[in-house]
Design a protein around this motif. Structure first.
Motif, mmCIF file in Angstrom:
data_model
loop_
_atom_site.group_PDB
_atom_site.id
_atom_site.type_symbol
_atom_site.label_atom_id
_atom_site.label_comp_id
_atom_site.label_asym_id
_atom_site.label_seq_id
_atom_site.Cartn_x
_atom_site.Cartn_y
_atom_site.Cartn_z
ATOM 1 N N LEU A 1 0.844 -1.191 0.000
ATOM 2 C CA LEU A 1 0.000 0.000 0.000
ATOM 3 C C LEU A 1 0.883 1.245 0.000
ATOM 4 N N VAL A 2 0.660 2.118 -0.969
ATOM 5 C CA VAL A 2 1.364 3.400 -1.042
ATOM 6 C C VAL A 2 0.313 4.508 -1.053
ATOM 7 N N VAL A 3 0.344 5.363 -0.040
ATOM 8 C CA VAL A 3 -0.602 6.474 0.044
ATOM 9 C C VAL A 3 0.149 7.772 -0.229
ATOM 10 N N ILE A 4 -0.354 8.547 -1.175
ATOM 11 C CA ILE A 4 0.269 9.809 -1.554
ATOM 12 C C ILE A 4 -0.622 10.946 -1.084
ATOM 13 N N ALA A 5 -0.056 11.827 -0.239
ATOM 14 C CA ALA A 5 -0.801 12.917 0.372
ATOM 15 C C ALA A 5 -0.240 14.254 -0.084
ATOM 16 N N PRO A 6 -1.071 15.155 -0.584
ATOM 17 C CA PRO A 6 -0.568 16.487 -0.934
ATOM 18 C C PRO A 6 -0.010 17.238 0.267
ATOM 19 N N HIS A 7 -0.654 17.073 1.433
ATOM 20 C CA HIS A 7 -0.233 17.754 2.665
ATOM 21 C C HIS A 7 -0.314 16.775 3.828
ATOM 22 N N PRO B 1 3.419 -4.212 3.435
ATOM 23 C CA PRO B 1 4.362 -3.093 3.275
ATOM 24 C C PRO B 1 3.601 -1.788 3.023
ATOM 25 N N VAL B 2 3.928 -0.756 3.793
ATOM 26 C CA VAL B 2 3.226 0.528 3.727
ATOM 27 C C VAL B 2 4.229 1.647 3.487
ATOM 28 N N THR B 3 3.908 2.545 2.574
ATOM 29 C CA THR B 3 4.694 3.756 2.335
ATOM 30 C C THR B 3 3.735 4.928 2.240
ATOM 31 N N VAL B 4 4.084 6.037 2.875
ATOM 32 C CA VAL B 4 3.286 7.257 2.785
ATOM 33 C C VAL B 4 4.183 8.363 2.235
ATOM 34 N N VAL B 5 3.764 8.974 1.142
ATOM 35 C CA VAL B 5 4.547 10.025 0.507
ATOM 36 C C VAL B 5 3.812 11.350 0.657
ATOM 37 N N PHE B 6 4.470 12.326 1.260
ATOM 38 C CA PHE B 6 3.916 13.664 1.429
ATOM 39 C C PHE B 6 4.521 14.565 0.353
ATOM 40 N N LEU C 1 1.523 9.010 11.929
ATOM 41 C CA LEU C 1 1.865 7.665 11.481
ATOM 42 C C LEU C 1 2.118 6.743 12.674
ATOM 43 N N PHE C 2 2.751 7.275 13.716
ATOM 44 C CA PHE C 2 2.970 6.480 14.921
ATOM 45 C C PHE C 2 1.639 6.021 15.507
ATOM 46 N N ALA C 3 0.645 6.915 15.489
ATOM 47 C CA ALA C 3 -0.681 6.555 15.997
ATOM 48 C C ALA C 3 -1.308 5.427 15.186
ATOM 49 N N LEU C 4 -0.901 5.309 13.924
ATOM 50 C CA LEU C 4 -1.406 4.243 13.057
ATOM 51 C C LEU C 4 -0.540 2.993 13.109
ATOM 52 N N GLY C 5 0.516 3.036 13.924
ATOM 53 C CA GLY C 5 1.423 1.899 14.041
ATOM 54 C C GLY C 5 2.494 1.858 12.981
ATOM 55 N N ILE C 6 2.675 2.960 12.260
ATOM 56 C CA ILE C 6 3.596 3.004 11.120
ATOM 57 C C ILE C 6 4.877 3.731 11.511
ATOM 58 N N PRO C 7 6.046 3.141 11.286
ATOM 59 C CA PRO C 7 7.303 3.777 11.682
ATOM 60 C C PRO C 7 7.665 4.945 10.769
ATOM 61 N N PRO C 8 8.466 5.893 11.257
ATOM 62 C CA PRO C 8 8.856 7.049 10.441
ATOM 63 C C PRO C 8 9.640 6.666 9.190
ATOM 64 N N THR C 9 10.263 5.501 9.198
ATOM 65 C CA THR C 9 11.008 5.065 8.015
ATOM 66 C C THR C 9 10.101 4.774 6.821
ATOM 67 N N SER C 10 8.801 4.690 7.067
ATOM 68 C CA SER C 10 7.849 4.439 5.982
ATOM 69 C C SER C 10 7.374 5.716 5.316
ATOM 70 N N ALA C 11 7.834 6.881 5.807
ATOM 71 C CA ALA C 11 7.405 8.170 5.266
ATOM 72 C C ALA C 11 8.440 8.743 4.307
ATOM 73 N N ARG C 12 7.963 9.415 3.274
ATOM 74 C CA ARG C 12 8.809 10.148 2.342
ATOM 75 C C ARG C 12 8.256 11.571 2.224
ATOM 76 N N PHE C 13 9.134 12.562 2.260
ATOM 77 C CA PHE C 13 8.734 13.964 2.162
ATOM 78 C C PHE C 13 9.414 14.576 0.937
ATOM 79 N N LEU C 14 8.622 15.008 -0.035
ATOM 80 C CA LEU C 14 9.181 15.542 -1.273
ATOM 81 C C LEU C 14 9.311 17.062 -1.275
#
Length: 245
Positions: A29-35, A56-61, A92-105
């Protein structure tokens, strides 16, 4: 149909229900967030569910959301950007997701629809690098009446994804959109059962403290998520639609 719903919104509420397991079916799962906060509002429950399933989870801001409180002496854009990145990590921590799963563009709040061709191509390449097949990529809906949300949809849907990667869109501001600006055809997609993750989603939304008022009090143009808007996301389903051309 609830009072005030137009046909398109009503069709969103009638989408077939499925479980996170059925939706993801072994895909990342890859979630892309504008903000920072879009991921929690629109996809917080699915993110928490996927993480608990071992998916596997990735969140891209795409941006840091640094434009939410214009003219604040205590929170100029560079300060607010750092603050909102920290809030995103807390959410993300509240969702159980570690900071290593985040990307900031850091592409620039309120500027996604005005990127140069070079910057847009670089962003598309960065997003492509975040995704390995098989995967479900979720981005804000093109029906959202917000320039950054629509631009995010355009950027993601313009990528030449490899076989095994599917793209779906999650509505955020669509729920408040004027029906005259929405598609005339009914939405196609799914509602995803997030009953067991709803408490985590609530905590994630609350973690975006700067967007709830009371933190930044000196802005010339302040933004605050209203209680009536937040209530639209406090229910046990997440909504995903197939992109339309």
């Amino acid at each position: 149909m609830t009072d005030g719903d137009g046909e398109y919104i009503a069709s969103l509420r009638r989408l077939p229900l499925m479980s996170p397991e059925q939706l993801l079916a072994g895909r990342a799962l890859v979630v892309i967030a504008p903000h920072p906060d879009d991921e929690s509002l629109g996809m917080g429950g699915l993110l928490a569910s996927a993480q608990s399933m071992g998916t596997p989870v990735t969140v891209v801001f795409l941006t840091d959301g640094e434009g939410s409180h214009v003219g604040s002496p205590s929170f100029p854009p560079e300060t607010l950007a750092r603050w909102r990145r920290a809030e995103a990590t807390d959410a993300l921590f509240a969702l159980g997701i570690p900071p290593t799963s985040a990307r900031f563009l850091a592409l620039g709040d309120a500027r996604l629809d005005a990127l140069s061709a070079t910057t847009r191509e670089a962003a598309m390449n960065a997003l492509r690098a975040c995704v390995s097949s098989p995967a479900l990529v979720c981005v804000t809906a093109r029906t959202d009446p917000h320039g950054d949300h629509r631009a995010a949809s355009s950027i993601v849907n313009d990528i030449d994804w490899p076989e095994g990667v599917a793209v779906m869109e999650y509505p955020v501001w669509t729920w408040l959109a004027d029906e005259t600006g929405l598609p005339t055809q009914a939405a196609t997609g799914y509602r995803v059962d997030i009953t067991t993750a709803l408490v985590s989603k609530r905590r994630a939304i609350a973690a975006h403290r700067s967007q709830h008022g009371g933190v930044i009090t000196d802005a010339e143009q302040a933004f605050e998520l209203e209680a009536s808007f937040l209530a639209m996301f406090d229910h046990p389903t997440e909504t995903l639609v197939w992109p339309t051309r």
